[in-house]
Every structure is written in C-alpha cells, then in structure tokens.
Design an enzyme around this catalytic site. Structure first.
Site, short mmCIF file in Angstrom:
data_model
loop_
_atom_site.label_atom_id
_atom_site.label_comp_id
_atom_site.label_asym_id
_atom_site.label_seq_id
_atom_site.Cartn_x
_atom_site.Cartn_y
_atom_site.Cartn_z
N ASP A 45 11.14 2.08 22.12
CA ASP A 45 10.62 3.12 21.22
C ASP A 45 11.76 4.03 20.73
O ASP A 45 11.56 4.89 19.88
CB ASP A 45 9.49 3.93 21.87
N SER A 46 12.96 3.77 21.23
CA SER A 46 14.13 4.47 20.69
C SER A 46 14.37 4.08 19.24
O SER A 46 15.20 4.66 18.56
CB SER A 46 15.38 4.16 21.54
N ASP A 84 8.34 -1.80 24.18
CA ASP A 84 7.88 -0.52 24.73
C ASP A 84 6.45 -0.23 24.27
O ASP A 84 6.10 -0.49 23.11
CB ASP A 84 8.77 0.61 24.18
N LYS A 112 6.81 -2.56 28.40
CA LYS A 112 7.42 -1.55 29.26
C LYS A 112 6.71 -0.23 29.05
O LYS A 112 6.31 0.11 27.93
CB LYS A 112 8.91 -1.38 28.92
N GLU A 114 6.57 4.07 30.52
CA GLU A 114 7.24 5.11 31.29
C GLU A 114 6.27 5.80 32.24
O GLU A 114 5.06 5.78 32.03
CB GLU A 114 7.83 6.16 30.33
N GLU A 178 16.38 5.10 34.70
CA GLU A 178 17.20 5.82 33.71
C GLU A 178 17.74 7.12 34.30
O GLU A 178 16.98 7.98 34.78
CB GLU A 178 16.37 6.11 32.45
O1 KIV Z 1 13.53 2.85 24.20
C1 KIV Z 1 14.60 2.70 24.83
O2 KIV Z 1 15.67 2.53 24.25
C2 KIV Z 1 14.55 2.75 26.28
C3 KIV Z 1 15.85 2.59 27.00
C4 KIV Z 1 16.41 3.92 27.24
C5 KIV Z 1 15.68 1.83 28.25
O3 KIV Z 1 13.51 2.89 26.85
#
Ligand code: KIV
Length: 277
Positions: A45-46, A84, A112, A114, A178
């Site tokens: 999600d970055s 994500d 993934k 969080e 992280e």
């Molecule tokens: O979205 C992302 O880039 C991440 C990394 C920091 C692992 O979750």
C-alpha cells in the site's frame, strides 16, 4: 523455474537461505523483479505515497490496490505475488475474508495485513486457505509517519515476541517485522517456524523487504534503514531536462527518428495540394 508458492518460501527458511522481497507497483517493474529472481513481488500500500501522491497509506483504497495488482500480475511468472490489504478493509474477520477473496481473484497468491493483535482476522483467512503475511513492529497504517523503532524496552520486546507467536499460531504463513530492534527480530526469527522478513530490523531475519523506489533512489524519504543502489531520480530529471532542451533548440527529432514517403508518391500528393487547396 516453477512458480514459487508458500511451501517454497518455507523451504528457504528451513534451508537457511535468505528470502528476497521487493515492492512493485507496475508491469515493467514486475517483469524485471521476476526475471531477477526476487522471491516475493509485493504490491504494497506504499503505492499510495510512492506512486499516487497520497499523503498517507491510509488513503489507499481497494480499487487502487486492484488496479496495480492487475498490472503486476501480468508481469509475474515465477515469483510469489503478495498484496497488501488497504486500511479499513480488514476490521472484522468477515470484512477481511470478503476483501481477501477479491484480491486473490485478481491474481494475488497471498495477502499482507498490519496489526499486532490481528489473530481473529488471520485465523479466519487461514481457515479459508488464504495465505496471510502478518506485519508487526512499525505499522504505517496505524502508527502514521512517525517512525519509531519498536522493541527497545522489556515490555515492548516481550509483546512483539508474543504477538509474532500468536499470529503464527493463528495461521499466518509469513511475517514482516518493520523497524524492530535487531535483537528482538533475531529472537522472533529463531522462535518462529514461518519466515520472518525484515525491513529496518537487522540482518538476522529470514529475508529482507524494501520499497523499489527507495532502492532506485526515487523519492525524498531519506530513511536510514534503506539503501539507494542507483540515483534514478536524478537520472530521470536529467533526461527530462535534456529532452525539453533538445525539442526547444530543434535538435530533436533527427533523421533517425523520422519517417518518409516515396518521392514519386510525394510528388502526386503535392500536385493534388496545388490543384485543390
Ligand atoms: O507497503 C509497503 O511498502 C510495506 C513495506 C514497508 C513492507 O508494507
């Protein structure tokens, strides 16, 4: 090379071989990461802050993720494709299941999410045969841009270890750590059966993940735990400036970039122009 699945990723941990994971948001980059042999190509999600110009990862929607996931999927043949789950798409096990199924239907191999206390969500997804990568330590979706190192006190170190074990117990197949102190990540990595992938968490994890823009040197976030292998921001800017200058000075295009019509056919066109226009 055969497609990498979760068993392959687990077998690398068992064989003490490091896992490689890199974020990816588009088709050409996916082709290159896959060709380079990256184990886990990851639509993070970055994408929100690195590509879409959002101020926070929390602005990323399912529609955003699906758009980028589709592009990356087209470029991946061998790597494991992880995606994500965006903010607020996995608040309850039911909501998480519905959204994870959608992400898998667009070609992800696993999702993934969080959170240090997401066992209920992880358990529901695992019970439905969905590969889940947990993500603890600094969680951008919940902790915001204030990047604090996690695991520097007895109680935080202990709760990170407990959280990692609980998430594995709930059925997580991978975990991202992280900004966790290298000592606590080492303990977690040794105690878990599943691979622990670190970002800013030291070299003792089973593998590493970084953001593609960071390794290419694109973007202004100067984070101490990442590494720019190239300076593509500067190279790209130079190319743009040179292109602008060459167009303005009439230096581009040259004959090499032009196309022609046969002289005879051109003469006919010119005759028609003279007679009719
Ligand atoms: O979205 C992302 O880039 C991440 C990394 C920091 C692992 O979750």
């Amino acid at each position: 090379m055969a497609k990498k699945d979760i068993n392959f990723l687990h077998s690398k941990k068992q064989a003490d071989q490091k896992l490689t994971m890199l974020t990816c948001y588009d088709y050409p980059t996916a082709l290159m990461e896959d060709k380079a042999g990256i184990d886990i190509v990851f639509v993070g999600d970055s994408v929100g802050m690195n590509v879409l110009g959002y101020e926070s990862d929390t602005e990323v929607t399912m529609a955003d993720m699906l758009h980028h996931l589709k592009a990356v999927r087209r470029g991946v043949t061998t790597a494991y494709l992880l995606v994500d789950m965006p903010y607020k798409t996995y608040d309850t096990p039911e909501q998480a299941l519905e959204n994870a199924i959608t992400l898998l239907s667009y070609g992800a191999d696993g999702v993934k999410l969080e959170g240090w206390e997401k066992e209920a969500v992880v358990r529901t997804l695992a019970e439905n045969s969905i590969d889940v990568c947990a993500h603890i330590g600094h969680n951008p979706q919940f902790h915001g841009s204030r990047r604090l190192v996690r695991g520097r006190t007895y109680s935080k170190g202990k709760s990170l270890i407990q959280s990692a074990l609980a998430l594995e117990n709930a059925g997580a197949k991978l975990i991202v750590l992280e900004m966790v102190t290298k000592e606590i990540s080492k303990i977690i990595t040794e105690k878990l059966k599943i691979p622990a992938i670190g970002i800013g968490s030291g070299g003792n994890c089973d593998g590493q993940v970084l953001v593609i823009h960071d390794i290419l040197g694109i973007g202004a976030l100067a984070l101490t735990y990442t590494k720019a292998y190239e300076d593509y921001e500067n190279l790209t800017f130079q190319a743009i400036c040179q292109y602008k200058q060459e167009v303005e000075e009439g230096l581009f295009p040259t004959e090499a970039q032009e196309f022609s019509i046969d002289e005879e056919k051109l003469a006919k066109v010119e005759q028609w122009v003279t007679e009719n226009l």
